[in-house]
Motif scaffolding. Structure first.
Motif, PDB file in Angstrom:
ATOM      1  N   ARG A 104       0.721  -1.312  -0.046  1.00 52.33           N
ATOM      2  CA  ARG A 104       0.127  -0.106  -0.267  1.00 52.33           C
ATOM      3  C   ARG A 104       0.883   1.331  -0.062  1.00 52.33           C
ATOM      4  O   ARG A 104       0.696   2.291  -0.742  1.00 52.33           O
ATOM      5  CB  ARG A 104      -0.867   0.101   1.064  1.00 52.33           C
ATOM      6  CG  ARG A 104      -1.965   1.177   1.379  1.00 52.33           C
ATOM      7  CD  ARG A 104      -2.687   1.059   2.844  1.00 52.33           C
ATOM      8  NE  ARG A 104      -3.745   1.859   2.737  1.00 52.33           N
ATOM      9  CZ  ARG A 104      -3.599   2.998   3.116  1.00 52.33           C
ATOM     10  NH1 ARG A 104      -2.512   3.674   3.559  1.00 52.33           N
ATOM     11  NH2 ARG A 104      -4.926   4.066   3.138  1.00 52.33           N
ATOM     12  N   ARG A 105       1.811   1.439   0.967  1.00 52.85           N
ATOM     13  CA  ARG A 105       2.646   2.412   0.907  1.00 52.85           C
ATOM     14  C   ARG A 105       3.513   2.829  -0.486  1.00 52.85           C
ATOM     15  O   ARG A 105       3.475   3.780  -0.904  1.00 52.85           O
ATOM     16  CB  ARG A 105       3.764   2.236   1.982  1.00 52.85           C
ATOM     17  CG  ARG A 105       4.686   3.276   2.281  1.00 52.85           C
ATOM     18  CD  ARG A 105       5.996   2.853   3.230  1.00 52.85           C
ATOM     19  NE  ARG A 105       5.355   2.269   4.380  1.00 52.85           N
ATOM     20  CZ  ARG A 105       5.674   1.231   4.792  1.00 52.85           C
ATOM     21  NH1 ARG A 105       6.602   0.452   4.152  1.00 52.85           N
ATOM     22  NH2 ARG A 105       5.339   0.769   5.885  1.00 52.85           N
ATOM     23  N   LEU A 131      -4.186  11.670  -7.724  1.00 55.29           N
ATOM     24  CA  LEU A 131      -3.915  10.923  -6.128  1.00 55.29           C
ATOM     25  C   LEU A 131      -5.126  10.470  -5.594  1.00 55.29           C
ATOM     26  O   LEU A 131      -5.158   9.442  -4.950  1.00 55.29           O
ATOM     27  CB  LEU A 131      -2.872  12.004  -5.404  1.00 55.29           C
ATOM     28  CG  LEU A 131      -1.779  12.468  -5.755  1.00 55.29           C
ATOM     29  CD1 LEU A 131      -1.234  13.334  -4.864  1.00 55.29           C
ATOM     30  CD2 LEU A 131      -0.734  11.128  -5.811  1.00 55.29           C
ATOM     31  N   GLY A 132      -6.078  11.459  -5.721  1.00 50.40           N
ATOM     32  CA  GLY A 132      -7.607  10.915  -5.272  1.00 50.40           C
ATOM     33  C   GLY A 132      -7.861   9.478  -5.792  1.00 50.40           C
ATOM     34  O   GLY A 132      -8.462   8.617  -5.202  1.00 50.40           O
ATOM     35  N   ALA A 141      -5.843   7.243  -6.968  1.00 54.25           N
ATOM     36  CA  ALA A 141      -5.241   5.839  -6.126  1.00 54.25           C
ATOM     37  C   ALA A 141      -5.580   5.586  -4.827  1.00 54.25           C
ATOM     38  O   ALA A 141      -5.816   4.462  -4.518  1.00 54.25           O
ATOM     39  CB  ALA A 141      -3.616   6.555  -6.392  1.00 54.25           C
ATOM     40  N   LYS A 142      -5.965   6.726  -4.015  1.00 55.47           N
ATOM     41  CA  LYS A 142      -6.387   6.495  -2.696  1.00 55.47           C
ATOM     42  C   LYS A 142      -7.833   5.887  -2.736  1.00 55.47           C
ATOM     43  O   LYS A 142      -7.725   4.769  -1.826  1.00 55.47           O
ATOM     44  CB  LYS A 142      -6.576   8.089  -1.815  1.00 55.47           C
ATOM     45  CG  LYS A 142      -5.144   8.463  -1.806  1.00 55.47           C
ATOM     46  CD  LYS A 142      -5.429   9.687  -1.261  1.00 55.47           C
ATOM     47  CE  LYS A 142      -4.002  10.430  -0.719  1.00 55.47           C
ATOM     48  NZ  LYS A 142      -4.275  12.036  -0.186  1.00 55.47           N
ATOM     49  N   GLN A 143      -8.541   6.107  -3.814  1.00 50.74           N
ATOM     50  CA  GLN A 143      -9.724   5.552  -3.705  1.00 50.74           C
ATOM     51  C   GLN A 143      -9.840   3.964  -3.924  1.00 50.74           C
ATOM     52  O   GLN A 143     -10.378   2.992  -3.619  1.00 50.74           O
ATOM     53  CB  GLN A 143     -10.797   6.122  -4.768  1.00 50.74           C
ATOM     54  CG  GLN A 143     -11.487   7.410  -4.435  1.00 50.74           C
ATOM     55  CD  GLN A 143     -12.371   8.122  -5.341  1.00 50.74           C
ATOM     56  OE1 GLN A 143     -11.540   8.274  -6.568  1.00 50.74           O
ATOM     57  NE2 GLN A 143     -13.582   8.230  -5.212  1.00 50.74           N
ATOM     58  N   LEU A 163       1.057   3.824  -3.322  1.00 51.94           N
ATOM     59  CA  LEU A 163       0.625   5.368  -3.040  1.00 51.94           C
ATOM     60  C   LEU A 163       1.877   6.272  -3.326  1.00 51.94           C
ATOM     61  O   LEU A 163       1.930   7.302  -4.001  1.00 51.94           O
ATOM     62  CB  LEU A 163      -0.040   5.565  -1.568  1.00 51.94           C
ATOM     63  CG  LEU A 163      -1.333   4.960  -1.542  1.00 51.94           C
ATOM     64  CD1 LEU A 163      -1.865   4.993   0.080  1.00 51.94           C
ATOM     65  CD2 LEU A 163      -2.300   5.303  -2.372  1.00 51.94           C
ATOM     66  N   GLN A 164       2.972   5.807  -2.770  1.00 50.34           N
ATOM     67  CA  GLN A 164       4.250   6.764  -3.221  1.00 50.34           C
ATOM     68  C   GLN A 164       4.588   6.793  -4.619  1.00 50.34           C
ATOM     69  O   GLN A 164       4.926   7.969  -5.021  1.00 50.34           O
ATOM     70  CB  GLN A 164       5.495   6.080  -2.447  1.00 50.34           C
ATOM     71  CG  GLN A 164       6.588   7.169  -2.419  1.00 50.34           C
ATOM     72  CD  GLN A 164       6.202   8.320  -1.860  1.00 50.34           C
ATOM     73  OE1 GLN A 164       5.805   8.723  -0.876  1.00 50.34           O
ATOM     74  NE2 GLN A 164       6.670   9.313  -2.685  1.00 50.34           N
ATOM     75  N   ILE A 183      -7.440   1.900  -3.343  1.00 46.77           N
ATOM     76  CA  ILE A 183      -6.739   1.349  -2.193  1.00 46.77           C
ATOM     77  C   ILE A 183      -7.858   1.182  -1.180  1.00 46.77           C
ATOM     78  O   ILE A 183      -8.187   0.111  -0.525  1.00 46.77           O
ATOM     79  CB  ILE A 183      -5.457   2.083  -1.427  1.00 46.77           C
ATOM     80  CG1 ILE A 183      -4.254   1.892  -2.273  1.00 46.77           C
ATOM     81  CG2 ILE A 183      -5.251   1.249  -0.191  1.00 46.77           C
ATOM     82  CD1 ILE A 183      -3.658   0.635  -2.620  1.00 46.77           C
ATOM     83  N   GLU A 184      -8.324   2.288  -1.186  1.00 48.51           N
ATOM     84  CA  GLU A 184      -9.682   2.182  -0.017  1.00 48.51           C
ATOM     85  C   GLU A 184     -10.673   1.317  -0.466  1.00 48.51           C
ATOM     86  O   GLU A 184     -11.197   0.396   0.146  1.00 48.51           O
ATOM     87  CB  GLU A 184     -10.275   3.370   0.311  1.00 48.51           C
ATOM     88  CG  GLU A 184      -9.215   4.580   1.027  1.00 48.51           C
ATOM     89  CD  GLU A 184      -9.875   5.915   0.708  1.00 48.51           C
ATOM     90  OE1 GLU A 184     -11.014   6.224   0.209  1.00 48.51           O
ATOM     91  OE2 GLU A 184      -9.286   6.791   1.356  1.00 48.51           O
ATOM     92  N   SER A 208       2.253   6.490  -6.924  1.00 51.66           N
ATOM     93  CA  SER A 208       1.345   7.488  -7.618  1.00 51.66           C
ATOM     94  C   SER A 208       1.488   9.092  -6.971  1.00 51.66           C
ATOM     95  O   SER A 208       1.356   9.718  -8.220  1.00 51.66           O
ATOM     96  CB  SER A 208      -0.092   6.912  -6.971  1.00 51.66           C
ATOM     97  OG  SER A 208      -0.452   5.674  -6.900  1.00 51.66           O
TER      98      SER A 208
END
Length: 309
Positions: free
Chosen positions: A271-272, A294-295, A297-299, A275-276, A301-302, A278
């Motif tokens: 995960r880290r 970035l939003g 990419a976070k979506q 996101l990094q 993972i979530e 991204s």
């Protein structure tokens, strides 16, 4: 069980899958992937997506993708083994197989004893690549000590489960390196290549002889090796919106258990890095779309953490 040598005029079958069979004449290639698999698979799409992924990874990724030469038409396969009908094929760099000492280790530890000599002497099993299943441990039914009349074994794309990786004594930081490389590779595929990653595979294998210092490789009980990505025939393009996130998440769920499971130590590493990577891509290449990418990419993972146990 894979013990038969499938060869003619120096061609040896080194792999097979739903899309087709893979052949080579020598250890240093090239490899020929034939479109003789399932009717729903497209070698043409594999070629296009492979090239797109390769162009993407040359810009930013530690994971290897084999170089691709050409899409071969049926009329150019006249020298192919007898008994095989002409079909489309792809010529590409061959992923180097593991050497004899690694094959012997896997056979000693995990092969049913009654067929171990056959496996070690089999030409086809010299094409040893390892699938690192960071998201699965062996069940009772896949353990070596289970008695079965139908116990088979092949070193081609050998599935090495997480408990086996630990059992072999591979250091935890190397296992975390595999997870981080997968995270980087998938983020690069998603947000630079705009590819969903559907049914892609990862294998551990030695680096190619032409690799430079930018290739990340580790050395442990499996010798010197790196992470390779392959098989793009089911990949599709994704849109840079919520629908694209859902498509990428669906592909993630459908894949073999390469990726770490959410809410585990290895998932935190994956995960880290996802996101990094991204973040790095957005700031470097998409300055006008940084926040939106970035939003997404976070979506992604979530969404995986919510929907995958």
């Amino acid at each position: 069980m894979t013990t038969k040598q499938d060869s003619h005029a120096n061609y040896i079958r080194i792999g097979s899958g739903a899309c087709g069979t893979v052949w080579a004449k020598s250890l240093d290639g090239p490899a020929i992937k034939r479109e003789d698999g399932g009717p729903s698979r497209s070698l043409a799409n594999d070629f296009v997506m492979h090239k797109r992924a390769l162009d993407t990874f040359l810009k930013l990724s530690r994971t290897k993708i084999c170089n691709q030469d050409q899409l071969i038409q049926p009329q150019n396969l006249t020298r192919f083994p007898l008994g095989y009908s002409p079909c489309n094929a792809i010529s590409s760099e061959r992923i180097p197989p593991f050497p004899e000492n690694v094959r012997a280790l896997l056979v000693e530890r995990y092969c049913p004893p009654e067929i171990s000599n056959q496996i070690l002497s089999s030409t086809s099993n010299q094409a040893c690549l390892i699938r690192p299943y960071l998201g699965r441990t062996r069940t009772y039914g896949t353990a070596m000590n289970v008695n079965s009349r139908f116990r088979g074994f092949s070193l081609q794309n050998y599935p090495l489960h997480l408990d086996q990786i630990v059992e072999l004594g591979i250091p935890s930081d190397h296992i975390e390196c595999y997870a981080a490389m997968m995270g980087e590779a998938l983020a690069t595929l998603h947000w630079l290549g705009e590819i969903d990653g559907n049914d892609i595979e990862f294998v551990l294998a030695p680096p190619s002889t032409s690799d430079d210092d930018s290739t990340t490789a580790v050395t442990n009980v499996l010798g010197n090796h790196t992470l390779w990505m392959l098989d793009f025939d089911l990949c599709g393009s994704i849109s840079m919106d919520l629908e694209g996130v859902k498509q990428a998440a669906k592909a993630f769920h459908r894949n073999d258990p390469f990726y770490p499971r959410p809410h585990t130590t290895l998932w935190i590493v994956f995960r880290r890095q996802y996101l990094q990577t991204s973040v790095d891509l957005a700031h470097k290449l998409y300055k006008d779309e940084t926040e939106s990418r970035l939003g997404l990419a976070k979506q992604f993972i979530e969404y995986i953490e919510i929907t995958k146990k």
